[in-house]
Each structure stands twice: as C-alpha cells, then as structure tokens.
Design a protein around this motif. Structure first.
Motif, mmCIF file in Angstrom:
data_model
loop_
_atom_site.group_PDB
_atom_site.id
_atom_site.type_symbol
_atom_site.label_atom_id
_atom_site.label_comp_id
_atom_site.label_asym_id
_atom_site.label_seq_id
_atom_site.Cartn_x
_atom_site.Cartn_y
_atom_site.Cartn_z
ATOM 1 N N ARG B 87 50.254 31.845 39.300
ATOM 2 C CA ARG B 87 49.501 30.945 38.427
ATOM 3 C C ARG B 87 48.415 30.231 39.212
ATOM 4 N NH1 ARG B 87 54.640 29.983 36.453
ATOM 5 N NH2 ARG B 87 54.880 28.061 37.637
ATOM 6 N N ALA B 88 48.770 29.808 40.428
ATOM 7 C CA ALA B 88 47.809 29.087 41.255
ATOM 8 C C ALA B 88 46.618 29.979 41.578
ATOM 9 C CB ALA B 88 48.487 28.610 42.534
ATOM 10 N N ASP B 90 45.385 32.455 39.779
ATOM 11 C CA ASP B 90 44.505 32.522 38.606
ATOM 12 C C ASP B 90 43.628 31.291 38.523
ATOM 13 O OD1 ASP B 90 45.649 34.885 38.021
ATOM 14 O OD2 ASP B 90 46.966 34.124 36.425
ATOM 15 N N ARG B 91 44.298 30.133 38.696
ATOM 16 C CA ARG B 91 43.595 28.871 38.589
ATOM 17 C C ARG B 91 42.503 28.768 39.656
ATOM 18 N NH1 ARG B 91 48.343 26.191 38.369
ATOM 19 N NH2 ARG B 91 48.125 25.468 40.516
ATOM 20 N N GLU B 92 42.881 29.074 40.880
ATOM 21 C CA GLU B 92 41.961 28.908 42.003
ATOM 22 C C GLU B 92 40.786 29.900 41.889
ATOM 23 O OE1 GLU B 92 42.599 26.712 44.954
ATOM 24 O OE2 GLU B 92 43.805 25.803 43.378
ATOM 25 N N GLN B 95 38.403 28.643 39.390
ATOM 26 C CA GLN B 95 37.673 27.509 39.947
ATOM 27 C C GLN B 95 36.605 28.005 40.941
ATOM 28 O OE1 GLN B 95 40.336 24.499 40.852
ATOM 29 N NE2 GLN B 95 38.791 22.974 41.402
#
Lengths: 897, 114
Positions: B87-88, B90-92, B95
C-alpha cells in the motif's frame, strides 16, 4: 499496524541487540562475498576484488553504525553501555558502594514503608468506594451557643431530610452514625463487633457492591425497628462465619435483637471512616439496637441532635461550590421551622479520601509526620552521598580528563556520571524495598484499618521514583563537576591542587545535613519529653493491677431492676475470685473517654467559682480505696450510705477549691447533685484527690461523685456501668477467671468485656510512644549518616592538605595550630548548620505542637541539648582527622609532593 | 552517466527499494544489483546507505526479512514487501509522480512571470 510493528522492532532491537548485530555482520559479509565474486568475475585478482568490494560498501564499521542508528536504538546502546560501566565502577569500590547503598536503603525503605500507610490513608479512597471524585463529605457550619466551629461538624436527622429532599446539587445524600460496639449472640458464643447504622442508600452511594446477597431497600429504613436487617463486612463474614454463603437469610442476635443478614459487602470494604466496620444496619434500627439513646424516635425529629455524618454524590455537571450552596439553602429553609436553630448555616464539602484521616493527632497524624521525617532522612543521606561522590569526582578528575581529551562530549560525560548515581540509587532502592517490607511489618503496630500499609504496585512505583529522583539529586552536582574537568588542567596536575574555594560546596552540604539533623533531633527530643510527661502524669489512680469489666445488659433487654441485681451479684461474685482484692461498681470508667456534666445550681453564691463542668460520676462503696484515689479529708461512701437518707456527695479537690469562697465545703450542703432539681442540696462528706477523668492527656476537671447504691436509675443510659476489679499479681493472668465468674451468673449473658486498665490507656499513649520511638530512631539514623559525612569531608580535607600541614609543621606550627586548622574547617559548617537548624526548629515547632503533651515546641532545654549533642558528635567526627593531621611527618609530606 | 543516490531526493532510495522488492523477495546485494539493472545502469546504489534504508523500512513495517538459502547454497537475509509495504508503495509512487510532474512543469516553464 505500523506502530505495533515499530514497537516490536524496537523491542527486538533492545533485547536481541547482540543477535541483531551478529546477523547484520553476517549479512554484510554475504554482501561483500557476493560483490567480491562479481569483481572476480569481471577479472580482478581476488585480493584487489575484496578491497574494492569493501570500498564500494563504504567501510564495514560505518555501515554497521549507520544501520544501528537506523534501528533507532542508539541512545539505548549508550544507556546499556553506561549502566555496564556504572556497575563496573561501583563494584571496584565495594565499601563505598555498600555504605552509600546502605544509607540509601534505610532512607528509601523508611520513606517507602511510611508512604504505603500515608497513601492508603490520605491519597486513595477507601477500598470499595468508587467514583471518589464525585463524592463529598458534608460538614455543617453553624452557631452553637455562640460558637461557630469553622470546620463544621455533623448534623441532625432533620438536616439530613432537608438536604436529601431539597438540595439539588446532589444525586444522592446518605448518612451514617458513629461506629459502635454491638454484642453478637449470648452466653459462651457471645462476642463484640463494630457496627454502624447507615441510611439505606449509604453503601450503594459509595459505589460499594455486595459480595453476596444485597444491600438495604428504602422501606427497610423507614419505620423504626420494622425491618431488622444487617449487612456484614467481608472480613467479619470470613472470620466469624468461615465465608459460609448460607449466611444470607440467617438470623443473628445483635444487642438482644434478632436481625436477618441480607448481604455481605465486597471484599476489602470496611467503611469509609477510620474505624473498620464489621456490620451495617439501617438507620431505622439504630433505636431498637440501642445505638441511639433511649431507643426511641425522638432523635430523628430533634434538630439539635447533631450526630450524623453525611456523604453525598454530586449530581452530574455540578461542582462542589454549587452543591454546597444548594445544600446550605435547603438547610436555611429547614431552619425556619426551628426558632432555636442558627438561621444561616453554611455547608462545607470535603473529599471522602481525607475523611479517614480527619484527626491529625493520633496515629494518622503521626504517620503523616513520619513521612516528612523519613523524607528528611533520605535527603540527609542524599546530601551525604553527594559529598562522597564529590570527593570521588576529584579523585576521578584524571579519568574524566582522559575521556574528555579522547573526544567524549560533555553531555555524554554528565550522562554517564548520572547513570552511575542512578544505578547506585536503584541498588539502594532495591534493598530499600526489603527494608520497607520489614518496616511495614513493624507498622502493624499502628492501630490502622486492615489493608493499610504494606507493599503494593503503587508503593513499588513510589520506591522506584524516589530512587531515581535521589540518584539524580545526589548525582547532579558531582556529575557537573566531573564533566567540567578541562582535559589539560586535569592531565597536567595530578595532585588535588589548592585552588581556593574548593570544597565550598561540600562544606555547604555538611551545613545542610547538620541543619536537617538539628530539626529531626529537636523533634525527637520534644517527642521523647512529651512521652515522658504523658507517662509521668499523676492520674490520681493506681492504674496497675486494675481490670475493667462490663456487660451491656441494657441492650440485651434486661429490665432495670434485673440489671441492678445482676450487677451487684457480679460484683459480689468477683470479690470471691481468688487473686481479686476488691471489686467496685462505677458508672463512667475513669480514663474511659466518657463523661457527663452533673446538675448544679448556678444561681447560688457557693457555685460562683465554677467555670467549667462540674462533671458527675457514680461510684460504689469503697471505690476510692480500690482505684487508689486518696481521700484528702472526710470519708468516702460506705455500705451504710443507704437510700432514703440525706443526699451526700464526694467532691474532688478542684471542685472543692471552686466552692471554697463560700467557706470550707466539707460538711456543708452544697447545690450539687440531683437534689438541686427539687431545690435541695447535697452534703459534702469527703474531698478526694483530683484524678484524671475522661482522658489521660486531658486537663483535670471539677468533678463530684454520687453514691452508686443510691438511686442508680438516675445514671445515664450510656457510658456505663462497669465493675473495676483490683487484683494481686498480673491482671492479664486473671482475665479468663474474671470473665468466667461473670458469665456463670446467667446462661444467656451478652459479651462480657474484660480489659486491663493499661490496655484502655494504651490507645491514648500510643501516638506519643510511636512518635518518640520512630522520631528517635530516624533522627539517630540521620545523625549517624551526617557524622560519617562530616568525618569523610574532614578526612579528605586533611589528606588534601597533607603537604600544606607538613610545611606548616616544618615552619614551626604547633600541634594545637594544626588541630585548630582542622577544627575550624570542620566545626564552621557545623556551627552554621546548628544555627540554621535551631531557627528551622523554632519555625517548625508550631506544626508538631498538636502532637506534644506538656512541653512547648520551643522548649529551650531541648533545643540547647540538641545543639550540645550535635556539637559533641561533630567534635568526635573531627577527632580522627585532626589526629592524623597532627601526626603528619613534615619530611614525608613534602616528599609526597 | 551514473547518478549516485546521495544526489537524489531523500526517500528516493527507499522508494526504489520498495519497487524492487515488489518484483519479489531479494537479499541486500541482489537488491542493489536489481535497482541498478532496473535503472539501466544509470543509478549506482551506494551500498553503504542501502542497509540503513532497509532498516528504516523494516521499522515502518513495510518490509520483513528472513534468512534463506541462495541458489548457490549460501545463507542470506531476504527482504519481502508486507501488505502495508505494498500500500505504501502505491501511495509513494503516486506522490512521486505528482511531485516529479510539478518539478517538470516548473522546469519546463517558458512563459514570463506567472
């Protein structure tokens, strides 16, 4: 889940530090191997490939450090390292460590043990009470006879109804009566328990829950005597009934009444006041059980009967001030119906936590004082250890300088020194917990509620906090001093040097210790003197070999004539018990805490000198000879003083003096006694020595005695009667025979109480005794610690100045000059400390005056004695160093330089 | 031309490690190789900062590690992406795209004062 993962990772890092390090090393080795192989594959020779691999990685040590930093446990590594280092340093000086840790253990242990008691008494609500922050005790402040008690006091049932029904700030108001002795069962199984009458909602309002059964219902508290029910305390249920759960529904005989047990309160709850309660009954049972005088309902309607204690639960969102205002308004409204009552009563709300420690005199007050005292001992110990550490920090200057020059940061050095102090303190604290366990064993001597004192989680947390705090306290100055060492200065001069002003801090610490010692010793001196005064009180009674025998026949339902008959039979029977010299009937047992003012005609000129009282007591024939009160003039009552003849009275000397302006009272008919109610007077047949009446430590009062055999019906229905038995030999040896003799008179007698007079007095003397013993103990401890500290400072001073003394000697200084030098050094801070301590003792005297008897807190003799004692001890502490200084051989001293 | 990760924005190395791990578990040295290959040899991972970065990711709970045996029969610590790590990532990545587009827009600015 990130937080959990992080915590887990950190914990892993802390506990498996070395494994983590091993694994990282293996991982990096693997990396290097792979990189080396890669380079070899590219055609490098193996040695060069390895070198390049290391270069590429950026250095093994650096990566290792960076990775460990990334684990976020760097500071912990430091703490672990510091702690290891601290242990090593401490173990290298076992004597210093043992002495310091020992002193700390005594200080921390004492403080911890006393804290256990104070915590339970003052800081926590009683066990079983819930939501203490919304509970409040209500005290009513009103004018009574022109006197307005500022703290307020109990109130009447009328007040209760007013507040219960009309005060809006509360979600509930409950009342309780004073705890009272109740007789359970009769005959051989008879015993005495502590009961308390409470309003039906009392237990629930406090948040207490039943262990089994239930608590009271409202209708059980409505009609006098209609619902004879009781709730037992868990402890009493266990002790008396073996925790038998069929107790609910069983009927007990309480004060002659059949009472059904409806429930048992939860474990640990023994009431919300100081005295532990065994059983609760509804207020409506107070009359029938004889707890309230007369057994009738009058007290519920008389606004003057202020005997109830209140506790209330604040309504949600209402603060104490609002609640107090609404309660006061309700009381003022109610007072309108009673023209005699103060129309403007006020209400004070107090926390339920402090209610148990309302009396500051007595064991609770002593406990609070002792916490302060042990705290002071701890501070003295800390000051002392700081002093020792300062001495050592000088010795370790070189070590610190070396470390500083090797690049250790100043903060790092301070932290490491502090770690050492804290480790030392924690060692002391660990032993201190053991000391506290022993100490709280001793504290069982306190007549404290069960469950108070002893070691628990809170107490352990306290010990830990105190240890760390002490460590920081005594470690800070030495740590700053050590870290202040400049590399060059420390490395250049190995000797201590002679910088002026050195040791100023250490002398100040000695002064500080002496000041505190004076304070403690002054307290101890006053306490001891006070105890001696109490023990030396001329009671006017011969206390030894006296037994007090009492049976509560009234509540057992005996009619007056039967009671009188049984009492006299018991007296006659007791006189025949082998070992008994005499037995006499008395209404108020002397020093038993009960009294009553007797009738007197205040209009007569005879009684113009009476300022207080006079009090009255009823005594049988031969009473004065039996209790050892001297008859000064005239005679005492004898068997011939029968009813129907002229009223007679025996007066004590104080009353005689008050009466004497009207002429010698002996033989005169004075306006005292019940005869004055019919306009008559009583003939004084004797004047006796003024004996103490209610309490040992209470001033004497004017008192007159009426003959018991005349009209015992006039005696009040409370406070007596009892039989005093004078025995030969040890009174405790006869207790069983005396009880058996009385119990044999009737098969179904209630509990026969047999007490020695000394036991009766023990409660009064105990606070004085405890104060003297514990104060003495702790101040001796502080004195010892301070003396050792002073010795240490001086010994160090002499060692430091060996060279200087040597030079002085070789230049012709005499022994006395050298001794003078050492004494000046040692006694100056002591003298200043004594001065400050005496000042502090004078200022603090006010605080303990309430705990003293017959001695002023500013007693000059005591203070002078303390000053002399401390001076003597300080001189002793100076003696050894001074002797060593005198023996300094000039040549040796100079060579050492 | 090679770029050393020290010259890149902080966190870039961690982002690349996550991405590399999303392709499958790998040991530290292998990760360095994989990132260099994925960047078509433009990046040269400074191996010294790789291990602290792995440690930081582990503390965040985005990756886990376990010891396994390599095909050459050697013990090595393998790192894998956790679900939180996926998940991190994808988020990163999202961003990163936003940030890099913004930077690109700034750099590509051709007008006058905005």
């Amino acid at each position: 889940m990130r937080l959990v993962a992080e915590i887990r990772e950190r914990l892993r890092a802390i506990f498996f530090l070395s494994r983590e390090d091993r694994e990282l090393d293996e991982e990096l080795r693997f990396h290097l191997d792979m990189q080396t192989e890669e380079y070899i594959r590219r055609g490098m020779d193996p040695a060069e490939a390895r070198r390049q691999a290391v270069l590429r990685l950026g250095g093994l040590a650096q990566v290792r450090e960076a990775t460990r930093d990334a684990r976020g446990v760097r500071w912990l590594d430091d703490v672990v390292a510091d702690t290891r280092y601290a242990f090593r340093t401490l173990l290298r000086r076992p004597i210093f460590t043992a002495a310091a840790a020992g002193a700390l253990a005594l200080g921390i242990g004492g403080t911890t043990a006393i804290f256990g008691i104070v915590d339970a008494l003052f800081l926590r609500p009683p066990t079983g009470v819930r939501g203490a922050d919304t509970l409040a005790r209500i005290y009513i402040v009103r004018d009574e006879g022109g006197i307005r008690t500022p703290d307020g006091g109990p109130g009447s049932y009328v007040d209760y109804l007013a507040m219960r029904d009309n005060a809006h700030g509360f979600s509930g108001v409950a009342v309780s009566l004073f705890p009272t002795d109740l007789d359970l069962d009769r005959g051989e199984r008879a015993e005495r328990l502590v009961g308390q009458a409470v309003s039906w909602n009392y237990l629930e309002l406090l948040g207490v829950r039943p262990a089994i059964g239930r608590f009271f219902h409202a209708e059980e508290d409505s009609i006098q005597g209609a619902h004879p029910v009781a709730v037992l305390s868990h402890g009493y249920w266990r002790r008396r009934f073996g925790a038998d759960s069929t107790i609910v529904g069983r009927t007990l005989l309480l004060n002659g009444q059949s009472v059904t047990v409806i429930g048992v309160a939860e474990r640990g709850f023994v009431g919300a006041e100081a005295r532990p309660i065994d059983a609760w009954v509804p207020m409506a049972m107070a009359g029938p059980l004889g707890v309230m005088i007369g057994g009738n309902a009058e007290w519920r309607t008389q606004p003057g009967m202020a005997v109830l204690r209140y506790v209330a639960r604040l309504a949600p969102g209402v603060d104490r001030e609002q609640a107090a205002a609404s309660a006061a308004a309700a009381l003022r409204h109610a007072a309108e119906a009673y023209p005699d009552m103060d129309p403007t009563p006020e209400v004070r709300l107090e926390s339920v936590v402090h209610a148990r420690a309302a009396r500051l005199v007595g064991p609770e007050g002593v406990a609070l004082l002792l916490l302060a005292v042990t705290g002071v001992v701890l501070v003295v110990a800390c000051a002392n250890i700081a002093n020792l550490l300062l001495a050592r920090s000088t010795a370790r200057r070189r070590e610190m300088a070396v470390r500083a020059s090797l690049g250790a940061a100043r903060g790092r050095l301070i932290r490491q020194n502090l770690t050492e102090s804290v480790v030392l303190a924690l060692l002391g604290g660990a032993v201190g917990v053991g000391v506290a366990a022993i100490g709280s064993g001793l504290a069982r001597q306190f007549p404290l509620p069960p469950g108070v004192g002893g070691i628990n989680g809170r107490v352990l947390a306290f010990a830990f906090a105190v240890s760390v705090l002490s460590g920081l306290l005594f470690g800070l100055a030495p740590a700053l001093r050590a870290a202040g060492a400049r590399p060059m200065a420390g490395l250049k001069a190995d000797t201590a040097g002679m910088r002026p002003g050195r040791g100023r801090l250490r002398r100040a610490l000695v002064t500080f210790q002496v000041t505190l010692c004076v304070l403690l010793l002054a307290g101890a001196g006053l306490m001891v003197q006070s105890l001696r005064q109490v023990l030396a009180i001329d009671t006017g009674l011969d206390i030894d070999r006296l037994l007090v025998v009492s049976v509560d026949l009234r509540n057992a339902g005996y009619p007056a004539a039967a009671r009188e008959e049984l009492l006299q039979a018991a007296r006659d029977r007791l006189r025949q018990v082998p070992g008994v010299e005499n037995a006499v009937i008395v209404h108020f047992t002397p020093l038993g805490g009960m009294s009553m003012s007797g009738p007197w005609d205040r209009t007569g000129a005879d009684t113009a000198g009476i300022r207080e009282g006079p009090y009255v007591n009823w005594v049988g024939a031969g009473y004065f000879a039996t209790v050892g009160t001297r008859v000064l003039r005239g005679r005492e009552f004898d068997e011939q003083d029968r009813a129907g003849t002229e009223p007679i009275v025996v007066i004590n000397e104080r009353l005689a003096r008050a009466l004497s302006p009207g002429g010698d009272p002996l033989g005169r008919c004075v306006p005292l006694g019940f005869a004055v109610r019919e306009g008559g007077c009583s003939r004084v047949i004797g004047i006796v020595e003024t004996a103490r009446h209610r309490y040992l430590d209470e001033p004497t009062v004017p008192l007159y005695y009426l003959p018991w055999d005349r009209n015992p019906a006039a005696t009040p229905p409370w406070g007596g009667p009892s039989i005093l038995v004078r025995v030969r030999g040890r009174p405790t040896d006869l207790t069983a025979q005396v009880r058996a003799a009385v119990a044999s008179l009737a098969p179904d007698l209630p509990y026969v109480s047999v007490q020695t007079m000394e036991d009766l007095l023990a409660d009064t003397i105990l606070p004085y005794r405890l104060g003297a013993v514990l104060f003495g103990l702790f101040s001796a401890l502080a004195l010892l610690i301070a003396a050792v500290g002073l010795y240490g400072v001086l010994a160090y001073f002499v060692a430091e100045r060996t060279a200087e003394i040597g030079i002085r000697r070789s230049l012709g200084a005499q022994e006395r000059n050298v001794v003078g030098l050492v004494l000046r050094q040692g006694m100056m801070p002591v003298a200043v400390g004594i001065g400050l301590g005496l000042g502090a003792a004078l200022a603090a005297g006010r605080l303990i005056q309430a705990l003293l008897y017959g001695v002023s807190a500013h007693a000059p003799v005591t203070l002078a004695g303390v000053a002399a004692l401390l001076t003597a001890i300080a001189l002793l502490a100076c003696y050894l160093p001074a002797r060593r200084a005198v023996r300094v051989d000039p040549m040796v001293a100079l060579r050492a330089e | 031309m090679t770029i050393r990760d020290g010259e890149l924005l902080q966190g870039t190395l961690e982002l690349m490690v996550l991405k590399a791990l999303s392709l499958g578990s790998m040991h530290g040295w292998g990760l360095a190789q994989r990132i260099e290959q994925m960047s078509q040899e433009v990046f040269q991972v400074s191996q010294g900062s790789l291990y602290p970065a792995l440690q930081r990711l582990k503390r965040k709970g985005w990756i886990t590690s376990d010891w396994r045996v390599t095909e050459n029969n050697r013990r090595a610590r393998y790192y894998s992406l956790t679900p939180a790590g996926e998940r991190a990532l994808d988020r990163e990545v999202a961003q990163w795209h936003r940030a890099s587009q913004a930077v690109n827009r700034v750099l590509a600015w051709e007008g006058g004062l905005p």
